[in-house]
Design an enzyme around this catalytic site. Structure first.
Site, PDB file in Angstrom:
ATOM      1  N   HIS A  40       0.820  -1.204   0.000  1.00  0.00           N
ATOM      2  CA  HIS A  40       0.000   0.000   0.000  1.00  0.00           C
ATOM      3  C   HIS A  40       0.861   1.263   0.000  1.00  0.00           C
ATOM      4  O   HIS A  40       1.574   1.542   0.964  1.00  0.00           O
ATOM      5  CB  HIS A  40      -0.887  -0.023   1.244  1.00  0.00           C
ATOM      6  CG  HIS A  40      -1.833   1.113   1.355  1.00  0.00           C
ATOM      7  ND1 HIS A  40      -1.854   1.944   2.466  1.00  0.00           N
ATOM      8  CD2 HIS A  40      -2.797   1.562   0.530  1.00  0.00           C
ATOM      9  CE1 HIS A  40      -2.800   2.847   2.307  1.00  0.00           C
ATOM     10  NE2 HIS A  40      -3.389   2.651   1.139  1.00  0.00           N
ATOM     11  N   GLU A  67       0.976  -0.609  -4.799  1.00  0.00           N
ATOM     12  CA  GLU A  67      -0.191   0.237  -5.063  1.00  0.00           C
ATOM     13  C   GLU A  67       0.234   1.692  -4.995  1.00  0.00           C
ATOM     14  O   GLU A  67       0.947   2.094  -4.073  1.00  0.00           O
ATOM     15  CB  GLU A  67      -1.281  -0.063  -4.023  1.00  0.00           C
ATOM     16  CG  GLU A  67      -2.583   0.683  -4.234  1.00  0.00           C
ATOM     17  CD  GLU A  67      -2.692   1.963  -3.417  1.00  0.00           C
ATOM     18  OE1 GLU A  67      -3.672   2.699  -3.624  1.00  0.00           O
ATOM     19  OE2 GLU A  67      -1.792   2.241  -2.593  1.00  0.00           O
ATOM     20  N   ASP A  69      -0.971   6.050  -6.117  1.00  0.00           N
ATOM     21  CA  ASP A  69      -2.096   6.972  -6.306  1.00  0.00           C
ATOM     22  C   ASP A  69      -1.754   7.976  -7.401  1.00  0.00           C
ATOM     23  O   ASP A  69      -0.699   8.613  -7.344  1.00  0.00           O
ATOM     24  CB  ASP A  69      -2.386   7.707  -5.000  1.00  0.00           C
ATOM     25  CG  ASP A  69      -2.735   6.753  -3.875  1.00  0.00           C
ATOM     26  OD1 ASP A  69      -3.887   6.323  -3.810  1.00  0.00           O
ATOM     27  OD2 ASP A  69      -1.837   6.425  -3.071  1.00  0.00           O
ATOM     28  N   HIS A  82      -0.871  10.658  -2.658  1.00  0.00           N
ATOM     29  CA  HIS A  82      -2.183  10.249  -2.175  1.00  0.00           C
ATOM     30  C   HIS A  82      -3.111  11.415  -1.842  1.00  0.00           C
ATOM     31  O   HIS A  82      -4.201  11.532  -2.402  1.00  0.00           O
ATOM     32  CB  HIS A  82      -2.052   9.353  -0.944  1.00  0.00           C
ATOM     33  CG  HIS A  82      -3.388   8.977  -0.367  1.00  0.00           C
ATOM     34  ND1 HIS A  82      -3.967   9.672   0.682  1.00  0.00           N
ATOM     35  CD2 HIS A  82      -4.262   8.001  -0.714  1.00  0.00           C
ATOM     36  CE1 HIS A  82      -5.144   9.134   0.950  1.00  0.00           C
ATOM     37  NE2 HIS A  82      -5.347   8.126   0.121  1.00  0.00           N
ATOM     38  N   GLU A 149      -4.136   3.527  -8.496  1.00  0.00           N
ATOM     39  CA  GLU A 149      -5.440   4.066  -8.126  1.00  0.00           C
ATOM     40  C   GLU A 149      -5.632   5.449  -8.736  1.00  0.00           C
ATOM     41  O   GLU A 149      -4.796   6.341  -8.557  1.00  0.00           O
ATOM     42  CB  GLU A 149      -5.588   4.156  -6.610  1.00  0.00           C
ATOM     43  CG  GLU A 149      -6.936   4.724  -6.195  1.00  0.00           C
ATOM     44  CD  GLU A 149      -7.117   4.888  -4.703  1.00  0.00           C
ATOM     45  OE1 GLU A 149      -7.968   5.700  -4.291  1.00  0.00           O
ATOM     46  OE2 GLU A 149      -6.388   4.209  -3.942  1.00  0.00           O
TER      47      GLU A 149
END
Length: 283
Positions: A40, A67, A69, A82, A149
């Site tokens: 993450h 992962e 952003d 993020h 994401e």
């Protein structure tokens, strides 16, 4: 994580040697039963989130995916960050005092690169910069899968199109990542996820949810989505079973406590998104 229906497989990684993963955090002794270990924002429990350092740690620790952003600067550069604003994890207020807004989208790429995105975490990471999505792709290619994401910050438009263009523009990356099953995209915004799917249907697409999705929502998503990625606290055996019945994968977030990791694995999830991938990989 699952590939689109016409190329769907489940990646296996049986990791069961118990050891201490990081000081103060017990390792999880188990078989991951095919579940992907998804770092993450990188290995963000031991390095500043969404930096090259955190991604490098995730690679060292043997995670299956990292992962990130995706946001966009004022001059159109896609970056890995993020929060909608920069204050929490950078020195933006010291470097650019008095700015009327500290949103990522209000700064140019050159301005963002001047920020320190590491000192907030620990002095040893002082000067760690914000990376672009292009730099992330170059760092992960051939080493670790990428789960990108699309930012839910509501002032953006066109991010799915920009991300699709960025992936296509990276020389050889899209073909290589698809062949290895090492690329996925997710979003909290259903319309953004659907738009990206229209642009690059061969890339696995997931929909994030902080609440428990209804059966009607799941049925509708199953018409085009590959994964449903709920918060682990709303996930139980019935939900996992129903998502699988509809032909989709389940990647739960953000699971950091060893007992919760074991519980999610017992439910048969397809991926665990965690700040501490080393607790699962034992590396």
């Amino acid at each position: 994580m699952r590939l689109p229906t016409f190329r769907r497989t489940v990646f296996a990684a049986v990791l069961c040697v118990p050891m201490m993963a990081v000081a103060g955090l017990p390792a999880v002794a188990h078989e991951t039963q095919g579940a992907d270990v998804i770092a993450h924002r990188g290995s963000s429990g031991v390095a500043p989130e969404n930096t090259e350092a955190a991604i490098g740690k995730a690679i060292e620790q043997g995670a299956d995916f990292v992962e990130i952003d995706v946001q966009r600067t004022r001059d159109g550069k896609l970056v890995n960050f993020h929060d909608c604003t920069l204050e929490r994890t950078t020195d933006v207020e010291q470097r650019y005092p008095g700015r009327p807004s500290y949103r990522v989208s209000d700064f140019t790429w050159r301005e963002l690169r001047a920020l320190d995105a590491g000192s907030w975490f620990h002095d040893t990471y002082a000067g760690e910069p914000i990376p672009s999505v292009e730099q992330v792709i170059n760092q992960v290619r051939g080493k670790i899968g990428l789960l990108a994401e699309i930012s839910p910050c509501d002032h953006y438009t066109g991010l799915p199109d920009d991300l699709a263009a960025e992936l296509r523009a990276a020389p050889g990356y899209l073909r290589q990542a698809l062949a290895s099953g090492g690329l996925g995209v997710q979003s909290f915004e259903v319309e953004d996820a659907k738009r990206f799917h229209e642009l690059l249907p061969e890339v696995s697409i997931g929909v994030l949810d902080a609440e428990r999705p209804t059966d009607a929502e799941l049925t509708e998503l199953s018409e085009w989505a590959d994964d449903v990625n709920p918060r682990y606290t709303v996930t139980d055996a019935d939900l996992v079973e129903r998502i699988h019945e509809l032909g989709m994968g389940v990647n739960v977030w953000t699971v950091d406590e060893p007992g919760s990791m074991r519980e999610m694995l017992e439910l048969g999830v397809d991926g665990i998104i965690t700040d501490y991938p080393q607790s699962l990989t034992q590396r």
